[in-house]
Write an enzyme that holds these catalytic residues in place. Structure first.
Site, short mmCIF file in Angstrom:
data_model
loop_
_atom_site.label_atom_id
_atom_site.label_comp_id
_atom_site.label_asym_id
_atom_site.label_seq_id
_atom_site.Cartn_x
_atom_site.Cartn_y
_atom_site.Cartn_z
N GLY A 100 0.85 -1.20 0.00
CA GLY A 100 0.00 0.00 0.00
C GLY A 100 0.87 1.23 0.00
O GLY A 100 2.08 1.15 0.29
N CYS A 120 5.37 -6.10 1.51
CA CYS A 120 5.74 -4.69 1.45
C CYS A 120 5.11 -3.92 2.61
O CYS A 120 5.45 -4.16 3.76
CB CYS A 120 5.35 -4.13 0.07
SG CYS A 120 6.21 -2.60 -0.30
N TYR A 121 4.15 -3.03 2.37
CA TYR A 121 3.51 -2.32 3.49
C TYR A 121 2.96 -3.32 4.50
O TYR A 121 3.05 -3.10 5.71
CB TYR A 121 2.38 -1.42 2.95
CG TYR A 121 1.65 -0.66 4.04
CD1 TYR A 121 2.20 0.47 4.63
CD2 TYR A 121 0.40 -1.08 4.49
CE1 TYR A 121 1.54 1.16 5.64
CE2 TYR A 121 -0.27 -0.40 5.49
CZ TYR A 121 0.30 0.72 6.07
OH TYR A 121 -0.36 1.41 7.06
N HIS A 130 7.54 -7.88 -4.11
CA HIS A 130 6.18 -8.22 -4.54
C HIS A 130 6.14 -9.57 -5.25
O HIS A 130 6.43 -9.65 -6.44
CB HIS A 130 5.64 -7.12 -5.48
CG HIS A 130 5.33 -5.86 -4.74
ND1 HIS A 130 4.11 -5.63 -4.16
CD2 HIS A 130 6.10 -4.80 -4.42
CE1 HIS A 130 4.13 -4.46 -3.53
NE2 HIS A 130 5.34 -3.94 -3.68
N GLU A 174 3.65 -11.18 -6.20
CA GLU A 174 2.48 -11.33 -7.06
C GLU A 174 2.72 -10.89 -8.50
O GLU A 174 1.95 -11.22 -9.39
CB GLU A 174 1.28 -10.57 -6.46
CG GLU A 174 1.41 -9.04 -6.42
CD GLU A 174 2.17 -8.51 -5.21
OE1 GLU A 174 2.96 -9.27 -4.63
OE2 GLU A 174 1.99 -7.32 -4.87
N GLY A 222 -20.66 -11.96 -24.68
CA GLY A 222 -19.37 -11.82 -24.01
C GLY A 222 -19.10 -13.09 -23.21
O GLY A 222 -19.98 -13.92 -23.02
N ASP A 235 -18.53 -13.64 -20.04
CA ASP A 235 -19.17 -13.85 -18.74
C ASP A 235 -20.59 -14.39 -18.88
O ASP A 235 -20.93 -15.43 -18.31
CB ASP A 235 -19.20 -12.54 -17.92
CG ASP A 235 -17.81 -11.95 -17.74
OD1 ASP A 235 -16.84 -12.72 -17.84
OD2 ASP A 235 -17.68 -10.75 -17.53
N LYS A 251 -11.69 -12.93 -14.16
CA LYS A 251 -11.90 -13.14 -15.60
C LYS A 251 -11.14 -14.36 -16.13
O LYS A 251 -11.68 -15.14 -16.92
CB LYS A 251 -11.42 -11.90 -16.34
CG LYS A 251 -11.88 -11.81 -17.75
CD LYS A 251 -13.23 -11.16 -17.77
CE LYS A 251 -13.79 -10.90 -19.13
NZ LYS A 251 -15.08 -10.19 -19.01
#
Ligand code: XMP
Length: 526
Positions: A57, A84-85, A179, A181, A235, A237, A382
Site C-alpha cells: 500500500g 511490502c507495506y 512483490h 504477485e 461476451g 461472462d 476473468k
C-alpha cells in the site's frame, strides 16, 4: 452462494497489485478472497480464512491516519504473510522497527536467501526446478524494516533491504519486502502457493473441474423447480453463465439476446449460431435495432447516451422476461464477476469519484422484481471464467473475446449515433481485429478497437480531394482495466490496418493511433 474450499483472505491496503495477489493464490489451486483492510471483521471472518495475506500500500506505518492492522488478524492465531507495506505493518505491530529508507528501491532486484529452512521460501520442489540461493524479485518501497520483531529471523536480504524477507516459523508469520504477485518476480507465485499450502495447510482444490460441478449444483439449488432468464450478450461472462445454467437446469433457462445494433460485425449472428444452433439452448433473439437507434436520435453527450441505452435495454429485457412468465416467479441470472463486486464496493467508498457510469448488458434492472438473482460467477476472476468456458466447451471466439462495453459501439462513435456511422465503424473495427487476429494479437492485447470521430479532414485519393472522417485505432495492454498502457503494436501491422481501412471503408480517409495511457485517458473514448 457459498463454496466449500479452504480460503486465504487478502487484506487490501491500497496496493495496485492486490487483485493480482488473489489471482496468483488461486492459480496455485487455493481459493482466496480480497477484502478492504477496514471491512467489518464478521464479513472477513465469514470466509473462515486459514491464513491472511496483507497487501502492499502507499502509506507509511507511522503516518497519521495510515491503515492499521485489524485486531482479528493476530488474534486468530492463523498464519500471516505481509507483503511490502503489509510486512512493515506486521513488524510494527509485533515490536519491530520500520524506518524511511535512505533511498527508494523500485524495480528489479536480487535477493539472497539466508537463514533457516522454512516452508515459505523452500522453492524448487516442482519438477525440474533447482533450489535457488538467490531470487530475482520486484521491489517497490520507500520504508523498510531495520529491526525485526522478537521471534523473527531474516530469510532474505538485498543490497538495500537487510530484511527483504523475515519469518517466524513457530507462528507461521512471514513478511516479504518484495512483490511476489507480479510477473517480474518469476518464482513469486510459487512463494504465494507455499504460503497457502505449506504454511496455512490449505488444500489445492480450486480447479475448473471442481468448480463446474459446484456451480452447477448451486444453480440447481437456487432455482429449484423455477425458471431462469439470462440476458446473453455474447461476451465471455454471460456465455459461461449460460453454459453452466443450461447444464444445471436445461430448458428451464431462457437466454434473451437483444440485438441493439451497437455490436461488432457478425456478433449477433455468432451468438445465435453458437447458443441456439450449436448448443441447443432456448434462445430468444430480439431485434431492437430501430428501437435503440430511435432512443439515441440527437444525443451526443456520453453520459446521456449511456443512460438512454441502459434504460432502453432494461425495458426491452423486461418486455421479453414478461413473456416467459411472471417476473416475480422468475429467477434472473447475471454474469457479475469478482472484480465487479470489488470495484463496486470501492466505488461506494466516500472518496471515490465517478468517471463514467458503466453498465452491463443484462445489468440488473433495478425496478423489476425477480424471485431471486443468480450470479454464479460472482467469486471468479476473468481468467477463471475463461478457464471454465474452455472446460465447458465454448468456442474460442467466445472464450477469448475481448471485453466489450455494455453501451457497445455507441461509445466508440463520437457524436450522434447513426446507422451509417455504426456500419462504417463496424467495418473499420473488423479490419483491425482481422489483422490483429492473424498475428495472434487478440489474446496478447487486452483490448483493441476502432473509434470513429465526428469531424472531417482533407485527404487525396487518386488525385482527387477527399473530405472525410478519421478513425482512431486504440489498443491497450492491461491486467485489470483500471490502469492501462497503449499497446506497442507492430508498425507493419498498423500500416496494413491503415491501408485497408482507407481503401475498404467508404467515408474514412485517415487513420490515427491513440498513444495515451490510462490515466490520464480512459480506455474508451466516451
Ligand atoms: P474505461 O473507458 O472506463 O474502460 O477506461 C475500462 C473498461 O471497461 C469497459 N467499459 C465498460 N464495460 N459497460 C461495460 O460493461 C460500460 O458501460 C463500460 N464502459 C467501459 C471498457 O471497454 C474497458 O474494458
Amino acid at each position: 452462494m457459498t463454496l466449500q474450499h479452504d480460503a486465504i483472505v487478502i487484506l487490501d491496503f491500497g496496493s495496485q497489485y492486490s487483485q493480482l495477489i488473489a489471482r496468483r493464490v488461486r492459480e496455485r489451486g487455493v481459493y482466496s478472497e480480497l477484502y478492504a483492510w477496514d471491512s467489518p471483521a464478521e464479513k472477513v471472518l465469514g470466509s473462515q480464512p486459514k491464513g491472511f495475506i496483507l497487501s502492499g500500500g502507499p502509506a507509511s506505518v507511522y503516518e497519521p491516519g495510515a491503515p492499521g492492522l485489524p485486531g482479528y488478524v493476530l488474534d486468530s492465531g492463523r498464519p500471516v504473510l505481509g507483503i511490502c507495506y503489509g510486512m512493515q505493518l506486521l513488524a510494527h505491530h509485533l515490536g519491530g522497527r520500520v524506518s524511511g529508507s535512505v533511498r527508494r528501491e523500485y524495480g528489479p532486484a536480487e535477493v539472497e536467501l539466508v537463514g533457516p529452512l522454512n516452508p515459505l521460501l523452500t522453492l524448487g520442489s516442482e519438477a525440474g526446478l533447482p533450489a535457488p540461493d538467490a531470487l530475482q524479485v520486484w521491489m517497490s518501497h520507500g520504508d523498510r524494516i531495520d529491526r525485526l520483531p522478537p521471534g523473527f529471523v531474516p530469510l532474505a536480504r538485498s543490497l538495500n533491504s537487510p530484511y527483504a524477507a523475515m519469518g517466524n516459523t513457530e507462528t507461521g508469520r512471514y513478511g516479504v519486502q518484495f512483490h511476489p504477485e507480479v510477473v517480474h518476480t518469476p518464482r513469486g507465485a510459487e512463494i504465494l502457493g507455499n504460503f497457502a499450502t505449506a504454511v496455512c495447510g490449505c488444500r489445492a482444490d480450486w480447479t475448473a473441474g471442481n468448480l463446474i460441478e459446484e456451480l452447477v449444483e448451486s444453480i440447481r439449488t437456487q432455482v429449484g423447480r423455477g425458471q431462469l432468464v439470462l440476458g446473453l450478450s455474447g461476451g465471455v461472462d454471460s456465455s459461461v453463465v449460460a453454459a453452466l445454467a443450461h447444464r444445471a437446469i436445461g430448458d428451464r433457462l431462457t437466454c434473451v439476446f437483444v440485438d441493439t445494433g451497437l455490436m461488432r460485425l457478425g456478433e449477433p449472428q455468432q451468438v445465435v449460431e453458437t447458443f441456439d444452433r450449436r448448443m441447443g439452448m432456448h434462445l430468444v433473439a430480439v431485434n431492437a435495432v430501430e428501437e435503440m437507434l430511435d432512443a439515441l436520435v440527437g444525443v451526443v453527450d456520453p453520459e446521456d447516451k449511456r443512460r438512454r441505452i441502459g434504460e432502453r435495454f432494461i425495458r426491452i429485457f423486461e418486455r421479453e422476461a414478461r413473456k416467459i412468465g411472471n417476473p416475480r416467479e422468475l429467477h434472473l441470472a447475471q454474469g457479475t464477476i469478482y472484480p465487479d463486486i470489488i470495484e463496486s464496493a470501492a466505488r461506494d467508498r466516500p472518496d471515490a469519484h465517478r468517471i463514467k457510469s458503466h453498465h452491463n448488458v443484462g445489468g440488473l434492472p433495478k425496478d423489476i422484481e425477480f424471485a431471486a438473482i443468480v450470479e454464479p460467477l460472482r467469486l471468479l476472476f476473468k481468467d477463471e471464467v475463461r478457464r471454465l468456458g474452455e472446460a465447458l466447451g465454448l468456442p474460442d471466439e467466445i472464450v477469448w473475446r475481448q471485453p466489450f462495453p455494455g453501451p457497445g459501439l455507441a461509445v466508440r462513435l463520437l457524436g450522434e449515433v447513426t446507422w451509417q456511422g455504426l456500419e462504417r465503424l463496424r467495418e473499420a473495427d473488423a479490419i483491425l481485429l482481422d489483422e490483429l487476429g492473424r498475428q495472434g494479437g487478440l489474446r496478447t492485447t487486452a483490448q483493441a478497437f476502432a473509434v470513429l470521430l465526428p469531424v472531417r479532414s482533407v485527404g487525396v485519393m487518386g488525385d482527387a480531394r477527399t473530405y472525410e472522417q478519421p478513425v482512431v485505432i486504440r489498443a491497450v495492454e492491461t491486467d485489470d482495466f483500471m490502469t492501462a498502457d497503449w499497446a506497442r503494436l507492430d508498425w507493419d501491422l498498423l500500416a496494413r490496418v491503415s491501408q485497408r481501412i482507407v481503401n475498404e471503408v467508404d467515408g474514412i480517409n485517415r487513420v490515427v493511433y491513440d498513444i495515451t495511457s490510462k490515466p490520464p485517458a480512459t480506455i474508451e473514448w466516451e
